[in-house]
Structures are given as C-alpha cells and as structure tokens.
Design a protein around this motif. Structure first.
Motif, PDB file in Angstrom:
ATOM      1  N   ALA A  64      47.977 -14.999  19.646  1.00 41.89           N
ATOM      2  CA  ALA A  64      48.502 -14.935  18.278  1.00 41.89           C
ATOM      3  C   ALA A  64      49.236 -13.636  17.966  1.00 41.89           C
ATOM      4  O   ALA A  64      50.273 -13.659  17.315  1.00 41.89           O
ATOM      5  N   THR A  65      48.696 -12.509  18.414  1.00 39.57           N
ATOM      6  CA  THR A  65      49.337 -11.214  18.116  1.00 39.57           C
ATOM      7  C   THR A  65      49.613 -10.488  19.429  1.00 39.57           C
ATOM      8  O   THR A  65      49.071 -10.846  20.475  1.00 39.57           O
ATOM      9  N   ALA A  66      50.422  -9.431  19.352  1.00 39.77           N
ATOM     10  CA  ALA A  66      50.713  -8.641  20.550  1.00 39.77           C
ATOM     11  C   ALA A  66      49.424  -8.068  21.139  1.00 39.77           C
ATOM     12  O   ALA A  66      49.236  -8.061  22.359  1.00 39.77           O
ATOM     13  N   GLU A  67      48.522  -7.606  20.277  1.00 37.43           N
ATOM     14  CA  GLU A  67      47.239  -7.065  20.737  1.00 37.43           C
ATOM     15  C   GLU A  67      46.393  -8.152  21.406  1.00 37.43           C
ATOM     16  O   GLU A  67      45.772  -7.912  22.447  1.00 37.43           O
ATOM     17  N   ASP A  68      46.366  -9.350  20.814  1.00 39.77           N
ATOM     18  CA  ASP A  68      45.635 -10.475  21.404  1.00 39.77           C
ATOM     19  C   ASP A  68      46.205 -10.842  22.770  1.00 39.77           C
ATOM     20  O   ASP A  68      45.455 -11.111  23.719  1.00 39.77           O
ATOM     21  N   ARG A  69      47.525 -10.870  22.877  1.00 34.18           N
ATOM     22  CA  ARG A  69      48.172 -11.217  24.141  1.00 34.18           C
ATOM     23  C   ARG A  69      47.846 -10.194  25.219  1.00 34.18           C
ATOM     24  O   ARG A  69      47.539 -10.553  26.359  1.00 34.18           O
ATOM     25  N   GLU A  70      47.876  -8.920  24.861  1.00 32.72           N
ATOM     26  CA  GLU A  70      47.536  -7.863  25.812  1.00 32.72           C
ATOM     27  C   GLU A  70      46.085  -8.016  26.275  1.00 32.72           C
ATOM     28  O   GLU A  70      45.776  -7.903  27.464  1.00 32.72           O
ATOM     29  N   ASN A  71      45.189  -8.274  25.332  1.00 35.54           N
ATOM     30  CA  ASN A  71      43.775  -8.443  25.664  1.00 35.54           C
ATOM     31  C   ASN A  71      43.553  -9.687  26.519  1.00 35.54           C
ATOM     32  O   ASN A  71      42.772  -9.650  27.479  1.00 35.54           O
ATOM     33  N   SER A  72      44.228 -10.786  26.207  1.00 31.29           N
ATOM     34  CA  SER A  72      44.065 -12.019  26.973  1.00 31.29           C
ATOM     35  C   SER A  72      44.548 -11.847  28.408  1.00 31.29           C
ATOM     36  O   SER A  72      43.905 -12.331  29.350  1.00 31.29           O
ATOM     37  N   LEU A  73      45.657 -11.147  28.598  1.00 32.07           N
ATOM     38  CA  LEU A  73      46.142 -10.893  29.951  1.00 32.07           C
ATOM     39  C   LEU A  73      45.173  -9.981  30.699  1.00 32.07           C
ATOM     40  O   LEU A  73      44.870 -10.208  31.879  1.00 32.07           O
ATOM     41  N   HIS A  74      44.642  -8.969  30.014  1.00 32.41           N
ATOM     42  CA  HIS A  74      43.641  -8.076  30.617  1.00 32.41           C
ATOM     43  C   HIS A  74      42.416  -8.889  31.046  1.00 32.41           C
ATOM     44  O   HIS A  74      41.897  -8.715  32.163  1.00 32.41           O
ATOM     45  N   LYS A  75      41.962  -9.775  30.188  1.00 29.14           N
ATOM     46  CA  LYS A  75      40.793 -10.610  30.484  1.00 29.14           C
ATOM     47  C   LYS A  75      41.059 -11.496  31.704  1.00 29.14           C
ATOM     48  O   LYS A  75      40.218 -11.587  32.603  1.00 29.14           O
ATOM     49  N   ALA A  76      42.234 -12.118  31.758  1.00 27.63           N
ATOM     50  CA  ALA A  76      42.584 -12.980  32.891  1.00 27.63           C
ATOM     51  C   ALA A  76      42.667 -12.170  34.184  1.00 27.63           C
ATOM     52  O   ALA A  76      42.199 -12.608  35.239  1.00 27.63           O
ATOM     53  N   ASN A  77      43.256 -10.975  34.109  1.00 29.34           N
ATOM     54  CA  ASN A  77      43.355 -10.120  35.295  1.00 29.34           C
ATOM     55  C   ASN A  77      41.979  -9.681  35.784  1.00 29.34           C
ATOM     56  O   ASN A  77      41.718  -9.641  36.992  1.00 29.34           O
ATOM     57  N   LYS A  78      41.080  -9.330  34.869  1.00 27.78           N
ATOM     58  CA  LYS A  78      39.718  -8.927  35.256  1.00 27.78           C
ATOM     59  C   LYS A  78      38.973 -10.096  35.894  1.00 27.78           C
ATOM     60  O   LYS A  78      38.244  -9.917  36.881  1.00 27.78           O
ATOM     61  N   LEU A  79      39.114 -11.283  35.315  1.00 25.92           N
ATOM     62  CA  LEU A  79      38.483 -12.467  35.903  1.00 25.92           C
ATOM     63  C   LEU A  79      38.970 -12.682  37.329  1.00 25.92           C
ATOM     64  O   LEU A  79      38.176 -12.891  38.246  1.00 25.92           O
TER      65      LEU A  79
END
Length: 114
Positions: A64-79
């Motif tokens: 939804a937001t730039a911050e959410d997108r950054e966090n979601s990509l970080h989460k996917a990369n960590k997984l």
C-alpha cells in the motif's frame, strides 16, 4: 478482464501428495490496473500461505505505501535467505548421516568376513 500474475503457485511440500503440507504464493501483476485514484492504486493481490500437516500460516505482504513495499520486500528476502540456509544445512546433514551409515555398513561387512 482476467487477472495476470507475476507468480501464482500451489505446491505440495511432501513427496507424498496425500499428505497435507503445502505452499501457496501469489503476486498479482498490477501493470494493467487503473491508477486513476487512490481506491484502485496499489491494490494488487499478494498472498503467501504455508501449511504443515496440522497448522497453517498466512504471511501478509502489504504494498500500500512505499514503507510497506520496502518492508514486504525485506520480509520476502529474509524468508528466502533463511529457507536457502535451512535447505543447505539439511543437505550437509544428510551427507554427514549418509557417510556415517556407509562407514558403519562397511565396518559390519568387514567384521562378518572374519
């Protein structure tokens, strides 16, 4: 108009497909979505669910937001990082166990020859 996806996969996690463990990953392609107003912007479907034989986990990846997108990509990369390290560790441990069993079998075979 039908939806398009960057990825849309449903896979069983066990060799035996009658066992319940599965993974579902879906990221909708929003390139053809209307971006006229906030209501339609950043509304692509992102879905990740993993289940064992007994439990289900759904992880949320907001875009939804730039911050959410950054966090979601970080989460996917960590997984991905942890899953790959986990796979590599299992592969090493299987090698160790297989080698140990091979040595034990050779020792037993040598003992029975005498």
């Amino acid at each position: 108009m039908s939806k398009k996806y960057h990825v849309q996969r449903r896979e069983f996690l066990n060799i035996f497909t009658t066992w319940r463990a599965y993974i579902i990953a879906s990221v909708e392609d929003s390139s053809d979505m209307t971006s006229c107003c906030e209501e339609h912007r950043n509304k692509s479907e992102v879905f990740f669910e993993i289940a064992s034989c007994n439990d289900e986990i759904e992880l949320h990846f907001s875009l939804a937001t730039a911050e959410d997108r950054e966090n979601s990509l970080h989460k996917a990369n960590k997984l991905a990082e942890v899953i790959n390290a986990f796979r590599d560790a299992i592969e090493k441990e299987i090698g160790i166990i297989n080698e140990s069993q091979s040595v034990q079998q050779h020792a037993r075979a040598a003992a029975t020859v005498h």
